[in-house]
Design a protein around this motif. Sequence first.
Motif, mmCIF file in Angstrom:
data_model
loop_
_atom_site.group_PDB
_atom_site.id
_atom_site.type_symbol
_atom_site.label_atom_id
_atom_site.label_comp_id
_atom_site.label_asym_id
_atom_site.label_seq_id
_atom_site.Cartn_x
_atom_site.Cartn_y
_atom_site.Cartn_z
ATOM 1 N N GLU A 143 8.043 -15.455 11.879
ATOM 2 C CA GLU A 143 7.808 -16.187 10.442
ATOM 3 C C GLU A 143 8.236 -14.941 9.438
ATOM 4 O O GLU A 143 8.884 -15.452 8.260
ATOM 5 N N SER A 144 8.291 -13.603 9.722
ATOM 6 C CA SER A 144 8.515 -12.680 8.899
ATOM 7 C C SER A 144 8.726 -11.295 9.661
ATOM 8 O O SER A 144 8.125 -11.266 10.793
ATOM 9 N N ILE A 145 9.771 -10.467 9.163
ATOM 10 C CA ILE A 145 10.027 -9.224 9.760
ATOM 11 C C ILE A 145 9.137 -8.198 9.277
ATOM 12 O O ILE A 145 8.991 -8.080 7.884
ATOM 13 N N ASN A 150 6.921 3.326 4.712
ATOM 14 C CA ASN A 150 7.953 3.943 4.343
ATOM 15 C C ASN A 150 9.332 2.847 3.951
ATOM 16 O O ASN A 150 9.868 2.961 3.128
ATOM 17 N N TRP A 151 9.229 2.033 5.117
ATOM 18 C CA TRP A 151 10.262 0.852 4.677
ATOM 19 C C TRP A 151 10.021 0.079 3.620
ATOM 20 O O TRP A 151 10.904 -0.256 2.694
ATOM 21 N N ARG A 152 8.530 -0.188 3.252
ATOM 22 C CA ARG A 152 8.376 -0.907 2.280
ATOM 23 C C ARG A 152 8.642 -0.008 0.808
ATOM 24 O O ARG A 152 9.093 -0.893 -0.175
ATOM 25 N N GLU A 159 15.569 -2.714 -4.715
ATOM 26 C CA GLU A 159 15.631 -3.691 -5.417
ATOM 27 C C GLU A 159 15.889 -3.437 -6.772
ATOM 28 O O GLU A 159 16.428 -4.296 -7.646
ATOM 29 N N LYS A 160 15.797 -2.255 -7.333
ATOM 30 C CA LYS A 160 16.153 -1.548 -8.605
ATOM 31 C C LYS A 160 17.559 -1.639 -8.944
ATOM 32 O O LYS A 160 18.092 -1.235 -10.098
ATOM 33 N N PHE A 254 18.149 1.075 4.150
ATOM 34 C CA PHE A 254 16.939 -0.033 4.422
ATOM 35 C C PHE A 254 17.280 -1.352 3.935
ATOM 36 O O PHE A 254 17.019 -2.423 4.702
ATOM 37 N N TYR A 255 17.756 -1.445 2.797
ATOM 38 C CA TYR A 255 18.328 -2.871 2.381
ATOM 39 C C TYR A 255 19.288 -3.194 3.087
ATOM 40 O O TYR A 255 19.031 -4.717 3.408
#
Length: 331
Positions: A143-145, A150-152, A159-160, A254-255
């Motif tokens: 459903e989600s990874i 640290n990844w978050r 995202e910026k 990471f992205y």
Amino acid sequence: MVTVSDKNQYFQIIKNFEYIPYSQTEGWYCYINNGKNEKEEKFIFILDDQQNPEIACFGYIMKFFGLKLLMITGECIKKLPVNRKTVYSFYEKITSSGYDFIEVNSPLLYSAEYEIGIRKAGYLRPVGFFSMPVSKLIFLQAESIEFSKNWRKNLKKAEKNDFHFEVKEKPDKEDIFSFFNLYKILLKEKNFYHHISKNEFEYILSSPDFGLAMLKENTSDELIAGFIFFKRNQFAQSVFRAKSVLARNTGATFYIYIKLLEYLKDKNYLYFDMGRLVPSIIPSLDGVFDFKDGLKGEYILYNGEWAWYKKKFYRPLMYFVKKILMKKREA
């Protein structure tokens, strides 16, 4: 045991096998052979049976000190799971083919049946391991990874930025050249020795079994992160990664992983193998391990390294060759 002299015939025979690791694909063969047909005598293509093969591989032949070594990096399996009888019969016959050493490194998921079969064929674990058998498998259709703190943090940083993600199933020469230049920079920064040419990346990426994930800055169209990945059936795996200094400071590495996993999920792939996890005894050198380990998944164990020696004293001798002459690092 049957040997096939024509590589095209061999790859045609195994094309519908259920399990083929990237190290046994035609693209990888062209990569390690640098696209030169005149070097085919350095390879041997092996089937357990001509009419109904169940297991197959190609091996690389090396000669030193008047001795002959056969190196096998994985096996192709027609139908999983493989049983001990098939493994035993296959490797027992290879031992009678005139080699002084046979080195096997199998990325097939660990199986007691495999271990029993290869041990009965006369193979032992080598003196010293030079590759880590531990990896992590990500289930893409979850459903989600999930990932670590640290990844978050790094994904929020990414995202910026104004990034453009793209997967090239058939990358052109310009794309490959961009990745090659980025990879060379990474090798220099890490002080790694890996002699590779742009042509060798072209050989890999000319195969439909491999793809190129690319992350660029929208404003400059500059490649800041990318990696070559293997994809077959419902399985994918990281092979080569490269990143710029900018990628390190923006969370781009990471992205690009998350975007690729999303891409593979949309394409109905089931699993992504992070590649070998190699924790270090020195915490400050654990960056790559921490990065790979930050994605939540299932730890797996490969069958790993096995070896057969014509004479008993060859076993410690081979450790010396790998450690001192080939300058390999123990895992």
